[in-house]
Scaffold this active site. Structure first.
Site, PDB file in Angstrom:
ATOM      1  N   LYS A  40       2.570 -29.690  23.099  1.00 31.06           N
ATOM      2  CA  LYS A  40       4.422 -29.377  22.266  1.00 31.06           C
ATOM      3  C   LYS A  40       4.804 -29.922  21.108  1.00 31.06           C
ATOM      4  CE  LYS A  40       9.138 -28.640  23.796  1.00 31.06           C
ATOM      5  NZ  LYS A  40       9.975 -29.136  25.249  1.00 31.06           N
ATOM      6  N   THR A  63       0.114 -39.465  38.949  1.00 33.31           N
ATOM      7  CA  THR A  63      -0.072 -40.560  38.990  1.00 33.31           C
ATOM      8  C   THR A  63      -0.084 -41.527  40.384  1.00 33.31           C
ATOM      9  OG1 THR A  63       1.805 -42.082  38.223  1.00 33.31           O
ATOM     10  CG2 THR A  63       2.792 -40.298  38.678  1.00 33.31           C
ATOM     11  N   ASP A  64       0.194 -42.586  39.936  1.00 30.88           N
ATOM     12  CA  ASP A  64      -0.079 -43.361  41.377  1.00 30.88           C
ATOM     13  C   ASP A  64       1.450 -43.517  42.213  1.00 30.88           C
ATOM     14  OD1 ASP A  64       0.601 -45.068  39.828  1.00 30.88           O
ATOM     15  OD2 ASP A  64      -0.866 -47.209  40.559  1.00 30.88           O
ATOM     16  N   GLU A  65       2.051 -43.328  40.868  1.00 28.44           N
ATOM     17  CA  GLU A  65       3.726 -43.347  40.831  1.00 28.44           C
ATOM     18  C   GLU A  65       4.553 -42.634  42.098  1.00 28.44           C
ATOM     19  OE1 GLU A  65       6.192 -44.255  37.971  1.00 28.44           O
ATOM     20  OE2 GLU A  65       4.596 -44.994  36.991  1.00 28.44           O
ATOM     21  N   TYR A 116      11.361 -39.169  37.774  1.00 27.81           N
ATOM     22  CA  TYR A 116       9.950 -39.272  36.942  1.00 27.81           C
ATOM     23  C   TYR A 116       8.848 -38.280  38.165  1.00 27.81           C
ATOM     24  CZ  TYR A 116       5.013 -39.875  35.388  1.00 27.81           C
ATOM     25  OH  TYR A 116       3.628 -41.060  35.382  1.00 27.81           O
ATOM     26  N   ALA A 172       8.799 -38.104  41.031  1.00 28.98           N
ATOM     27  CA  ALA A 172       9.346 -36.994  42.244  1.00 28.98           C
ATOM     28  C   ALA A 172       9.113 -35.411  42.048  1.00 28.98           C
ATOM     29  CB  ALA A 172      10.444 -36.538  42.554  1.00 28.98           C
ATOM     30  N   LYS A 190       6.534 -35.444  39.506  1.00 27.87           N
ATOM     31  CA  LYS A 190       5.034 -35.376  39.482  1.00 27.87           C
ATOM     32  C   LYS A 190       4.474 -35.172  40.707  1.00 27.87           C
ATOM     33  CE  LYS A 190       2.259 -36.714  36.778  1.00 27.87           C
ATOM     34  NZ  LYS A 190       1.910 -35.646  35.566  1.00 27.87           N
TER      35      LYS A 190
HETATM   36  P1  NAD Z   1       2.442 -38.980  27.253  1.00 27.48           P
HETATM   37  O1  NAD Z   1       4.172 -38.770  27.251  1.00 27.48           O
HETATM   38  O2  NAD Z   1       1.368 -40.028  25.826  1.00 27.48           O
HETATM   39  O3  NAD Z   1       1.912 -37.385  26.228  1.00 27.48           O
HETATM   40  C1  NAD Z   1       2.723 -36.949  27.169  1.00 27.48           C
HETATM   41  C2  NAD Z   1       1.864 -35.536  26.032  1.00 27.48           C
HETATM   42  O4  NAD Z   1       2.918 -34.601  26.054  1.00 27.48           O
HETATM   43  C3  NAD Z   1       2.534 -35.491  24.680  1.00 27.48           C
HETATM   44  O5  NAD Z   1       2.130 -35.216  23.710  1.00 27.48           O
HETATM   45  C4  NAD Z   1       3.876 -34.688  24.208  1.00 27.48           C
HETATM   46  O6  NAD Z   1       3.672 -33.783  23.762  1.00 27.48           O
HETATM   47  C5  NAD Z   1       2.920 -33.822  25.822  1.00 27.48           C
HETATM   48  N1  NAD Z   1       4.169 -32.305  26.077  1.00 27.48           N
HETATM   49  C6  NAD Z   1       5.559 -32.794  26.903  1.00 27.48           C
HETATM   50  N2  NAD Z   1       5.915 -31.622  26.776  1.00 27.48           N
HETATM   51  C7  NAD Z   1       5.200 -30.957  26.905  1.00 27.48           C
HETATM   52  C8  NAD Z   1       5.168 -29.559  27.132  1.00 27.48           C
HETATM   53  N3  NAD Z   1       6.182 -28.422  27.779  1.00 27.48           N
HETATM   54  N4  NAD Z   1       4.473 -28.800  26.831  1.00 27.48           N
HETATM   55  C9  NAD Z   1       3.565 -28.923  25.806  1.00 27.48           C
HETATM   56  N5  NAD Z   1       3.180 -30.556  25.689  1.00 27.48           N
HETATM   57  C10 NAD Z   1       3.660 -31.266  26.598  1.00 27.48           C
HETATM   58  O7  NAD Z   1       1.170 -39.234  28.459  1.00 27.48           O
HETATM   59  P2  NAD Z   1       0.329 -39.895  28.758  1.00 27.48           P
HETATM   60  O8  NAD Z   1       1.011 -41.356  28.698  1.00 27.48           O
HETATM   61  O9  NAD Z   1      -0.963 -39.759  28.052  1.00 27.48           O
HETATM   62  O10 NAD Z   1       0.453 -39.589  30.323  1.00 27.48           O
HETATM   63  C11 NAD Z   1      -0.493 -38.022  30.041  1.00 27.48           C
HETATM   64  C12 NAD Z   1      -0.435 -37.615  31.858  1.00 27.48           C
HETATM   65  O11 NAD Z   1      -0.900 -39.062  32.706  1.00 27.48           O
HETATM   66  C13 NAD Z   1       1.108 -38.097  32.480  1.00 27.48           C
HETATM   67  O12 NAD Z   1       1.219 -36.548  33.265  1.00 27.48           O
HETATM   68  C14 NAD Z   1       0.916 -38.695  33.426  1.00 27.48           C
HETATM   69  O13 NAD Z   1       2.094 -38.590  34.398  1.00 27.48           O
HETATM   70  C15 NAD Z   1       0.281 -38.956  33.713  1.00 27.48           C
HETATM   71  N6  NAD Z   1      -0.071 -40.618  34.134  1.00 27.48           N
HETATM   72  C16 NAD Z   1       0.274 -41.739  33.259  1.00 27.48           C
HETATM   73  C17 NAD Z   1      -0.123 -42.846  33.333  1.00 27.48           C
HETATM   74  C18 NAD Z   1       0.261 -44.043  32.849  1.00 27.48           C
HETATM   75  O14 NAD Z   1       0.332 -45.351  32.521  1.00 27.48           O
HETATM   76  N7  NAD Z   1       0.915 -44.065  31.136  1.00 27.48           N
HETATM   77  C19 NAD Z   1      -0.481 -43.082  34.616  1.00 27.48           C
HETATM   78  C20 NAD Z   1      -0.729 -41.911  35.481  1.00 27.48           C
HETATM   79  C21 NAD Z   1      -1.018 -40.638  35.559  1.00 27.48           C
HETATM   80  P1  TYD Z   2       6.445 -48.966  32.577  1.00 29.17           P
HETATM   81  O1  TYD Z   2       5.391 -49.277  31.434  1.00 29.17           O
HETATM   82  O2  TYD Z   2       7.852 -48.159  32.578  1.00 29.17           O
HETATM   83  O3  TYD Z   2       5.400 -47.914  33.446  1.00 29.17           O
HETATM   84  P2  TYD Z   2       6.029 -47.897  35.662  1.00 29.17           P
HETATM   85  O4  TYD Z   2       7.337 -47.907  35.464  1.00 29.17           O
HETATM   86  O5  TYD Z   2       5.572 -46.264  35.303  1.00 29.17           O
HETATM   87  O6  TYD Z   2       5.112 -47.762  36.261  1.00 29.17           O
HETATM   88  O7  TYD Z   2       6.400 -50.394  33.423  1.00 29.17           O
HETATM   89  C1  TYD Z   2       5.726 -51.070  34.234  1.00 29.17           C
HETATM   90  C2  TYD Z   2       6.342 -52.305  34.409  1.00 29.17           C
HETATM   91  O8  TYD Z   2       7.302 -52.970  33.620  1.00 29.17           O
HETATM   92  C3  TYD Z   2       6.919 -51.793  35.465  1.00 29.17           C
HETATM   93  O9  TYD Z   2       7.685 -53.108  36.496  1.00 29.17           O
HETATM   94  C4  TYD Z   2       8.817 -51.897  34.995  1.00 29.17           C
HETATM   95  C5  TYD Z   2       8.153 -52.865  33.892  1.00 29.17           C
HETATM   96  N1  TYD Z   2       9.007 -53.578  32.714  1.00 29.17           N
HETATM   97  C6  TYD Z   2       9.704 -54.573  31.971  1.00 29.17           C
HETATM   98  O10 TYD Z   2      10.076 -55.056  32.939  1.00 29.17           O
HETATM   99  N2  TYD Z   2      10.252 -54.511  30.489  1.00 29.17           N
HETATM  100  C7  TYD Z   2      10.499 -53.289  29.443  1.00 29.17           C
HETATM  101  O11 TYD Z   2      11.185 -53.051  29.018  1.00 29.17           O
HETATM  102  C8  TYD Z   2       9.063 -51.551  30.863  1.00 29.17           C
HETATM  103  C9  TYD Z   2       8.987 -50.989  30.014  1.00 29.17           C
HETATM  104  C10 TYD Z   2       8.907 -52.532  32.078  1.00 29.17           C
END
Ligand code: NAD
Ligand code: TYD
Length: 361
Positions: free
Chosen positions: A54, A143-145, A168, A170, A172
């Protein structure tokens, strides 16, 4: 070699012959999705990849610039919640890999609505399309969350109950439970990955690692929530992307797989100190801000099930952070436009410095 923590794992080249030949990668213009797409397409004889995205604030075609001209790549801008579009595209592929999501906890606290739409309804929309077209695989990137806060010294295993605690996580958890229900009810060959906190190049600078890195490079405050003691299991993005490919190629239908770096649990202060060291900036940049409501104190994964498929991370935190900070130092062209736009407004809404809390040093 410094930072190399496990040599034995399946390379992408070894996995490619076992991947479905035509992939629909939803959310492929985001951080992890684009790493997965780049990794697949840089192999010899890769699967055909259609990215459906999107392009929300987090999606960025610059993340896919390296593959834009690849003959086996195609980009479609659209919403996974669009049932007709999902159906049409699913009819042209063998498999969906679903990265698409609203992905930032703090934004889910401010505005949960889009999380329910995309993460829950959008996943349902893709599942229905995959079911209709009898796909050979559906991989849900979770996600591990979903495990919620994990007490020391426990490590989450895949059979543990899901106890998500933010809008978030919940959303996922709801998404992946639907996925597993589609396996149980309709026999859809679903696999789920539960990756830990991921960092590396092309990550939107709202998560801690790219936020702190870009703030430090600009000599701006690093906002630490609460006491900075919440711990995470940080996984380098290429290791996460390869883990997803491993589960896609080798995972058992109906199963979830943890993908964690393992071994090192890093707290917020340690992230800040590492960034400051690698950017050569003073500790006085650390700024304590009011804590995130419902802040999960600890995530920690046992990833042995994925290891049995031949997966393991290559980089430890120090090695991954060196690569990451070097990339952000080099690629101001990528992140400066982001930070001056929509992000600035989010920052103002989200962060509230704690009066009187002194930075260390
Ligand atoms: P991100 O936010 O960088 O990317 C999400 C992508 O999804 C974006 O390109 C966005 O445009 C697209 N998108 C959002 N809503 C959409 C919709 N309705 N239709 C089509 N596309 C849409 O996220 P990320 O960090 O790359 O995470 C990717 C996946 O991995 C997610 O499902 C997230 O929950 C999961 N995940 C992320 C992490 C992390 O630390 N970043 C860890 C574990 C799991
Ligand atoms: P984040 O990168 O948002 O990942 P998630 O909350 O999904 O695990 O945060 C990672 C950790 O860092 C979390 O314990 C919250 C902390 N954090 C800060 O202390 N300051 C910040 O500005 C952000 C974004 C996260």
């Amino acid at each position: 070699m410094m930072g190399e923590i496990r040599a034995e794992h399946a390379s992408i080249a070894e996995l490619v012959p076992s991947l479905p030949r035509r992939l629909l990668v939803a959310g492929g213009a985001g951080f992890i999705g684009s790493a997965f797409v780049r990794l697949c397409l840089e192999q010899a004889d890769p699967p055909a990849v259609t990215v459906l995205d999107k392009l929300t604030y987090a999606g960025n075609l610059a993340n896919l610039a390296e593959v834009a001209e690849h003959p086996r790549y195609r980009f479609v801008r659209g919403d996974i919640c669009d049932r007709a579009l999902a159906d049409r595209l699913a009819g042209e592929v063998d498999c969906i890999v679903n990265f698409a999501a609203e992905s930032h906890v703090d934004r889910s606290i401010l505005d949960p609505d889009a999380f329910i739409q995309t993460d829950v309804y959008g996943t349902y929309s893709l599942l229905e399309a995959a079911r209709k077209h009898q796909h050979q695989r559906f991989l849900q990137v979770s996600t591990d969350e979903v495990y919620g806060d994990v007490e020391e010294p426990q490590l989450s295993v895949e059979g543990d109950p899901l106890r998500p605690r933010s809008p978030y996580s919940a959303s996922k958890a709801g998404a992946e439970m639907q996925c597993l229900a589609y396996h149980a009810t309709y026999g859809l060959p679903v696999v789920v990955t539960r990756g830990s906190n991921t960092y590396g190049p092309y990550q939107y600078p709202e998560k801690i690692v790219p936020l702190f890195t870009t703030q430090a490079l600009d000599r701006l405050p690093l906002p630490v929530y609460g006491d900075g003691g919440a711990v995470r299991d940080y996984l380098y993005v290429d290791d996460h992307a390869r883990g997803i490919a491993t589960v896609l190629a080798r995972g058992e239908a109906g199963q979830a797989y943890n993908l964690g770096q393992g071994g090192q649990l890093i707290d917020g202060m340690k992230v800040a100190e590492t960034v400051l060291r690698l950017t050569d900036r003073p500790a006085s940049l650390i700024q304590y801000v009011s804590d995130r409501p419902g802040h999960d104190r600890r995530y920690a994964l046992d990833s042995r099930r994925a290891a049995e498929l031949g997966w393991g991370p290559e980089l430890d935190f120090d090695a991954g952070m060196e690569l990451t900070v070097a990339w952000y130092r080099r690629r101001r062209d990528w992140w400066e436009p982001i930070k001056s736009g929509e992000f600035a407004e989010f920052y103002r809404r989200n962060y509230h410095p704690v009066a009187g809390a002194a930075a260390p040093g």
